[in-house]
Design a protein around this motif. Structure first.
Motif, PDB file in Angstrom:
ATOM      1  N   GLY A 180     -71.642 -29.391-123.986  1.00 14.05           N
ATOM      2  CA  GLY A 180     -70.327 -29.443-123.367  1.00 14.05           C
ATOM      3  C   GLY A 180     -69.326 -30.019-124.347  1.00 14.05           C
ATOM      4  O   GLY A 180     -69.571 -31.070-124.952  1.00 14.05           O
ATOM      5  N   HIS A 181     -68.216 -29.320-124.519  1.00 17.02           N
ATOM      6  CA  HIS A 181     -67.229 -29.704-125.521  1.00 17.02           C
ATOM      7  C   HIS A 181     -65.880 -29.838-124.827  1.00 17.02           C
ATOM      8  O   HIS A 181     -65.350 -28.855-124.301  1.00 17.02           O
ATOM      9  CB  HIS A 181     -67.170 -28.635-126.613  1.00 17.02           C
ATOM     10  N   ASP A 182     -65.322 -31.037-124.779  1.00 14.15           N
ATOM     11  CA  ASP A 182     -64.058 -31.259-124.077  1.00 14.15           C
ATOM     12  C   ASP A 182     -62.877 -31.399-125.020  1.00 14.15           C
ATOM     13  O   ASP A 182     -61.809 -31.854-124.638  1.00 14.15           O
ATOM     14  CB  ASP A 182     -64.160 -32.495-123.186  1.00 14.15           C
ATOM     15  N   GLY A 183     -63.049 -30.995-126.256  1.00 20.36           N
ATOM     16  CA  GLY A 183     -61.953 -31.050-127.205  1.00 20.36           C
ATOM     17  C   GLY A 183     -61.973 -32.283-128.087  1.00 20.36           C
ATOM     18  O   GLY A 183     -61.279 -32.340-129.108  1.00 20.36           O
ATOM     19  N   GLY A 184     -62.767 -33.278-127.732  1.00 16.24           N
ATOM     20  CA  GLY A 184     -62.864 -34.475-128.547  1.00 16.24           C
ATOM     21  C   GLY A 184     -64.022 -34.396-129.522  1.00 16.24           C
ATOM     22  O   GLY A 184     -64.530 -33.320-129.853  1.00 16.24           O
ATOM     23  N   GLY A 185     -64.473 -35.542-129.981  1.00 17.93           N
ATOM     24  CA  GLY A 185     -65.584 -35.574-130.916  1.00 17.93           C
ATOM     25  C   GLY A 185     -66.908 -35.293-130.220  1.00 17.93           C
ATOM     26  O   GLY A 185     -67.058 -35.502-129.020  1.00 17.93           O
ATOM     27  N   LEU A 186     -67.873 -34.807-131.006  1.00 19.62           N
ATOM     28  CA  LEU A 186     -69.191 -34.498-130.475  1.00 19.62           C
ATOM     29  C   LEU A 186     -70.106 -35.704-130.604  1.00 19.62           C
ATOM     30  O   LEU A 186     -69.963 -36.523-131.524  1.00 19.62           O
ATOM     31  CB  LEU A 186     -69.788 -33.305-131.222  1.00 19.62           C
ATOM     32  N   SER A 187     -71.057 -35.813-129.686  1.00 18.69           N
ATOM     33  CA  SER A 187     -72.012 -36.915-129.735  1.00 18.69           C
ATOM     34  C   SER A 187     -72.975 -36.729-130.898  1.00 18.69           C
ATOM     35  O   SER A 187     -73.072 -35.647-131.495  1.00 18.69           O
ATOM     36  CB  SER A 187     -72.797 -36.970-128.417  1.00 18.69           C
ATOM     37  N   ALA A 188     -73.726 -37.802-131.189  1.00 20.18           N
ATOM     38  CA  ALA A 188     -74.713 -37.729-132.275  1.00 20.18           C
ATOM     39  C   ALA A 188     -75.770 -36.677-131.963  1.00 20.18           C
ATOM     40  O   ALA A 188     -76.212 -35.939-132.859  1.00 20.18           O
ATOM     41  CB  ALA A 188     -75.350 -39.102-132.473  1.00 20.18           C
ATOM     42  N   ALA A 189     -76.183 -36.589-130.696  1.00 19.11           N
ATOM     43  CA  ALA A 189     -77.190 -35.608-130.323  1.00 19.11           C
ATOM     44  C   ALA A 189     -76.662 -34.191-130.514  1.00 19.11           C
ATOM     45  O   ALA A 189     -77.375 -33.293-130.984  1.00 19.11           O
ATOM     46  CB  ALA A 189     -77.615 -35.822-128.875  1.00 19.11           C
ATOM     47  N   ALA A 190     -75.391 -33.969-130.151  1.00 21.28           N
ATOM     48  CA  ALA A 190     -74.809 -32.642-130.336  1.00 21.28           C
ATOM     49  C   ALA A 190     -74.672 -32.317-131.810  1.00 21.28           C
ATOM     50  O   ALA A 190     -74.951 -31.179-132.239  1.00 21.28           O
ATOM     51  CB  ALA A 190     -73.453 -32.582-129.646  1.00 21.28           C
ATOM     52  N   GLY A 191     -74.262 -33.296-132.605  1.00 25.85           N
ATOM     53  CA  GLY A 191     -74.142 -33.067-134.034  1.00 25.85           C
ATOM     54  C   GLY A 191     -75.483 -32.738-134.673  1.00 25.85           C
ATOM     55  O   GLY A 191     -75.567 -31.855-135.541  1.00 25.85           O
TER      56      GLY A 191
END
Length: 430
Positions: A8-19
């Protein structure tokens, strides 16, 4: 190793897990705005129609990441992937509904959430070409315009509007052609305030509070989420809740006549009401007309089942009774003489005709509700009613109902007190 991660991407930074998932991926799919600025070595697939993308991700031999807006498990791409046999790892962001209520400073455990994604296939395909990440906005549609839950595309906006007519707090997931302006126009006659949350999570985010009638005259930026609020009905219960959404259904139905205000027993008897409700089948998302509403008892019971209700009555003396009996249930009163007053009313799913004879029944049939029921006191009226319904292609049936109620006698014994017999004629479209 084959693995699919939905982020899920809300326009802000991505979490470590997503990265970390993006760093491992050999295929990344998402809308153009999700992929812009990503620095990944993987093949990037810009979203178009849902089905081909899901098939490509499901067949990918390696690690894939799908980027979606908000919470992809809430009216999102997760369901489509699971139908294709994929069991994804999901890393959600805040859903657009939660974000909209947060921006408005409102609780939403007592709110209903509906999707207004209803349009014909050509319009849906065109919208997807123009905005290929529409389906990631918490309420996807397919290339053929069919909502992911399998509902008819023509019914999306209408059913969403009916929920907004019936309930005091509703969040509507919108789409081009089924947005704030269309909602506002469809809610004409109902007092509703719209809170429109445009482009949540972006620099262009905007929150606008507007009356439904005024929303119909404005242009709105996509994507947006609309909160539809009834200012006249507060939270369903001032105490802390225990269940989200609409809550449990009514504890009972076909209530006794004493539960309603009426004049000289001029009310549909409880036993007849029980059968009428079974034939009408009022439910969430439906609009029911109660024509010749009298006391409004049928209207009130349909509203308690979650349907939006229009109570139509020409007798000025009956109007205060209907208002009292439907208080707090969201039913709308239409004071007028049927059939003339029916012409401008929104499309019904079910109709109960309590009076007016064949002309009123014919006017209701002309609107093609799925279910129509009429109660008749005279046997001579049954044949014409069956004729009106049958000639219009309805499957018909008729019954005579008569109840004998126990009535106490001195000494502890009882007698049977008969109520007047009533003929109920009903029709259902094949």
């Amino acid at each position: 190793m084959r693995r699919v991660t939905v982020v899920g991407h809300d326009g802000g930074g991505l979490s470590a897990a997503a990265g970390a998932a993006l760093a491992r991926a050999t295929l990344v799919a998402g809308g153009a705005r999700h992929l812009s600025g990503l620095d990944v070595a993987a093949e990037c697939l810009v979203m178009g129609p849902v089905a081909p993308v899901v098939a490509r991700v499901a067949a990918h031999d390696g690690e894939a990441v799908v980027l979606a807006s908000g919470d992809p498990g809430f009216f999102g791409i997760v369901a489509a992937l699971r139908r294709a046999g994929v069991e994804p790892v999901v890393i959600p962001a805040v859903s657009s509904v939660a974000a909209a209520f947060a921006r408005a400073g409102l609780p939403w455990d007592d709110a209903l959430v509906v999707s207004a994604h209803g349009r014909d296939g050509a319009a849906a395909a065109s919208a997807l070409r123009d905005d290929p990440f529409l389906w990631t906005l918490d309420a996807p549609i397919g290339a053929a315009g069919v909502h992911k839950n399998g509902s008819s595309p023509a019914g999306g906006l209408r059913r969403a509007v009916n929920v907004c007519r019936a309930y005091p707090k509703v969040a509507v997931l919108t789409a081009p052609g089924s947005g704030p302006a269309e909602l506002g126009a469809a809610l004409a006659g109902w007092a509703r305030t719209l809170v429109v949350a445009e482009r949540l999570g972006t620099a262009q985010e905007r929150l606008v509070t507007v009356e439904a009638a005024d929303a119909a005259a404005e242009s709105w930026a996509d994507p947006n989420v609309v909160l539809v609020l009834d200012p006249d009905r507060p939270r369903r219960d001032p105490r802390p809740g225990w269940i989200a959404g609409a809550g449990p259904g009514p504890a009972g139905w076909a209530l006794p006549e004493a539960a309603y205000a009426h004049r000289d027993s001029m009310i549909t008897k409880a036993e007849v009401r029980a059968y009428v409700l079974a034939r009408l089948g009022p439910r969430l998302g439906d609009l029911v007309w109660d024509v010749g509403a009298g006391s409004g008892s049928v209207a009130a019971e349909c509203a308690r089942f979650g349907a939006a209700v229009l109570a139509v009555e020409r007798d000025p003396a009956a109007l205060p009774l209907i208002t009292a009996n439907t208080a707090g249930l969201g039913a709308r009163l239409v004071a007028g003489d049927a059939p003339d007053c029916l012409a401008g009313l929104p499309q019904p799913d079910a109709v109960f005709v309590g009076g007016g004879g064949p002309p009123v029944l014919a006017a209701c049939v002309a609107r093609r509700p799925a279910r129509i029921v009429t109660a008749l006191a005279g046997l001579e009226r049954v044949g014409p009613a069956l004729g009106v319904l049958g000639d219009a292609g309805y499957r018909t049936e008729g019954v005579q109902l008569q109840a004998s109620r126990l009535s106490p006698l001195p000494g502890g014994s009882h007698r049977l007190a008969a109520t007047n017999p009533v003929f109920v004629v009903s029709g259902e479209l094949p």
